[in-house]
Scaffold this motif. Structure first.
Motif, PDB file in Angstrom:
ATOM      1  N   GLY A   1       0.857  -1.185   0.000  1.00  0.00           N
ATOM      2  CA  GLY A   1       0.000   0.000   0.000  1.00  0.00           C
ATOM      3  C   GLY A   1       0.884   1.222   0.000  1.00  0.00           C
ATOM      4  N   SER A   2       0.757   2.055  -1.020  1.00  0.00           N
ATOM      5  CA  SER A   2       1.608   3.233  -1.128  1.00  0.00           C
ATOM      6  C   SER A   2       1.508   4.081   0.126  1.00  0.00           C
ATOM      7  CB  SER A   2       1.183   4.079  -2.330  1.00  0.00           C
ATOM      8  OG  SER A   2       1.525   3.417  -3.513  1.00  0.00           O
ATOM      9  N   GLY A   3       2.561   4.828   0.340  1.00  0.00           N
ATOM     10  CA  GLY A   3       2.503   5.782   1.448  1.00  0.00           C
ATOM     11  C   GLY A   3       3.460   5.608   2.612  1.00  0.00           C
ATOM     12  N   ALA A   4       3.930   4.428   2.970  1.00  0.00           N
ATOM     13  CA  ALA A   4       3.827   3.119   2.332  1.00  0.00           C
ATOM     14  C   ALA A   4       3.905   1.996   3.363  1.00  0.00           C
ATOM     15  CB  ALA A   4       4.962   2.940   1.330  1.00  0.00           C
ATOM     16  N   GLN A   5       3.232   0.888   3.036  1.00  0.00           N
ATOM     17  CA  GLN A   5       3.230  -0.301   3.888  1.00  0.00           C
ATOM     18  C   GLN A   5       3.425  -1.537   3.016  1.00  0.00           C
ATOM     19  OE1 GLN A   5       2.442  -0.782   7.493  1.00  0.00           O
ATOM     20  NE2 GLN A   5       3.349  -2.726   6.849  1.00  0.00           N
ATOM     21  N   GLY A   6       4.323  -2.413   3.400  1.00  0.00           N
ATOM     22  CA  GLY A   6       4.474  -3.695   2.705  1.00  0.00           C
ATOM     23  C   GLY A   6       4.331  -4.832   3.708  1.00  0.00           C
ATOM     24  N   GLU A   7       3.830  -5.962   3.243  1.00  0.00           N
ATOM     25  CA  GLU A   7       3.761  -7.146   4.113  1.00  0.00           C
ATOM     26  C   GLU A   7       3.898  -8.395   3.251  1.00  0.00           C
ATOM     27  OE1 GLU A   7       0.840  -7.122   7.168  1.00  0.00           O
ATOM     28  OE2 GLU A   7       0.961  -9.285   7.530  1.00  0.00           O
ATOM     29  N   PHE A   8       4.716  -9.343   3.721  1.00  0.00           N
ATOM     30  CA  PHE A   8       4.837 -10.641   3.052  1.00  0.00           C
ATOM     31  C   PHE A   8       4.312 -11.703   4.008  1.00  0.00           C
ATOM     32  CE2 PHE A   8       6.613 -14.546   1.534  1.00  0.00           C
ATOM     33  CZ  PHE A   8       6.598 -14.402   0.151  1.00  0.00           C
ATOM     34  N   PHE A   9       3.448 -12.559   3.506  1.00  0.00           N
ATOM     35  CA  PHE A   9       2.926 -13.655   4.330  1.00  0.00           C
ATOM     36  C   PHE A   9       2.681 -14.862   3.435  1.00  0.00           C
ATOM     37  CE2 PHE A   9      -1.625 -13.422   3.151  1.00  0.00           C
ATOM     38  CZ  PHE A   9      -1.693 -12.150   2.587  1.00  0.00           C
TER      39      PHE A   9
END
Ligand code: CAA
Length: 392
Positions: free
Chosen positions: A307-315
């Motif tokens: 999600g820009s702005g920013a948030q990353g997640e790997f699962f």
């Protein structure tokens, strides 16, 4: 330990689309830039009588049973194109779907990451309350300016997921790795219907967040690339997933070729719909389970949410049951019934919206066959209608 994950899943997009070759010709661009360089074929054009709420209801209605509606204790609505700055879209959805009122209903915003935040909250909740169910939706309209570079990456629709214990489709694993930082790559100011974006910078940040969370995931879990049957990506446009794969693998390697084969199945629906923002990663998951005949029970699937702005997640998750046709046929049917618009028709629809004040307004709903539609606004209230005789 109890398994928790996605038990049911549904998708909805509107009944209009634009062929990207027509768009390329109108914008004086080589069509191969859009078809190959961006990786899109068709773009959903969202009917003005659909919004985040109606699309979410249309995505959910075909799989929810009366028992599910009683068992749902939480409705989590991920969106960055919500319908109100205060009231959550989840409460409208609860009412439209007739879900048990003894439930918690709320909206999550963090650009395209909202549905993933919702999914993780839902899984944690069900791990503690295994008899309860949670409805998680991602529903959005992706809009940029006409004739801007972002125009080719528009689209829209909703994915809805029922999270339960002992899920039918995929069990979500507890470990996930995440990273957030205050970054101006893509945003939508409060006054604007259209997103603003620093396009090339957003691609760069996306890949940095992917590499960071993916490598941290391998480190924390001891897993290797060959443990994954497929890697799925948030897909603002489908070329982004190819960029993701190339950022961790040599193009000549067997692993790249193997994962690319699965990714071709996982991008099929997205290439024909465009960006869904919050729903994109989950449309890609649907595309994988609908189109990939090489998947089997137990296969490990990696998910990268951004999600820009920013948030990353790997699962990750492990596939429970495979039934390609159950997911492929209804979606192919929905997509094949869409009406193709000319660029001029698309540009006209692009401008139609509720007046930017509190006045009453009524849409012409005659061209919208969806079960739930937005008919307009009366006395300051949005008016939603269920057309029970006009099933999807
Ligand atoms: N044949 C084949 N390929 C061609 C071609 C042709 N004739 N002409 C160009 N291409 C290729 C280019 O080589 C390029 O490929 P690579 O990316 O692999 O280098 C690709 O087509 C795109 O070309 P450009 O970079 O020149 O395109 P552009 O400058 O017009 O913009 C964009 C592309 C930046 C993605 C733009 O569409 C945009 O701003 N989109 C919105 C932002 C976005 O989606 N960002 C993604 C990350 S952020 C995120 O994920 C959140 C979200 O949902 C928005």
């Amino acid at each position: 330990m109890i398994e928790v994950g996605i038990d049911k899943i549904g998708f909805y997009t509107s009944n209009y689309y634009l062929d990207v070759v027509d768009l390329a010709k109108a914008r004086n661009v080589d069509p191969n830039k859009y078809l190959i360089g961006i990786g899109q074929k068709k773009q959903a054009v969202i009917n003005p009588t659909q919004d985040a709420v109606t699309m979410a209801a249309n995505a959910s209605i075909n799989f929810l049973t009366e028992q599910d509606k009683q068992d749902i204790k939480m409705i989590i609505f991920g969106t960055e194109t919500g319908v109100d700055n205060s009231k959550s879209a989840a409460v409208y959805l609860q009412n439209l779907l007739g879900i048990n009122k003894s439930s918690k209903a709320f909206e999550i915003k963090q650009a395209c990451y909202g549905a993933t935040a919702g999914l993780q909250i839902a899984c944690d909740y069900v791990r503690l309350h295994p008899d309860d169910k949670v409805l998680v939706v991602g529903s959005d309209i992706a809009r940029y300016g006409i004739k801007t570079p972002g125009e080719i990456t528009q689209g829209g629709g909703a994915v809805s997921m029922l999270v339960t214990a002992n899920p039918e489709i995929i069990a979500i694993n507890e470990t996930s790795t995440f990273y957030s930082e205050d970054i101006m790559d893509f945003w939508r100011p409060i006054y604007s219907r259209n997103a603003l974006v620093d396009g090339h910078y957003s691609n760069e940040i996306y890949l940095q967040f992917f590499q960071k969370t993916y490598h941290e995931y391998l480190q924390q879990t001891g897993k290797k690339i060959d443990d994954f049957a497929a890697l799925l990506f948030h897909l603002p446009f489908t070329k982004m997933g190819i960029k993701g794969l190339k950022s961790i693998l040599d193009e000549d390697s067997d692993e790249y070729k193997r994962l690319l084969e699965h990714f071709e199945n996982a991008r099929n629906f997205n290439a024909n719909v465009g960006n869904l923002y919050t729903g994109s990663l989950y449309l890609s998951f649907l595309s994988l389970i609908a189109n990939d005949h090489g998947l089997k029970t137990g296969d490990l699937i990696g998910f990268f949410s951004y999600g820009s702005g920013a948030q990353g997640e790997f699962f990750s998750g492990n596939i429970k049951n495979i039934d390609n046709d159950k997911y492929r046929l209804p979606i192919e049917n929905m997509l094949s019934k869409r009406k193709k618009l000319s660029v001029a028709e698309y540009e006209k629809i692009y401008e139609i919206t509720l007046p930017n004040d509190n006045s009453d307004f009524e849409f012409d709903i005659s061209d919208d066959k969806a079960r739930f539609v937005l008919t307009g606004r009366k006395n300051g209230h949005l008016v939603y209608e269920e057309q029970s005789d006009r099933m999807l």
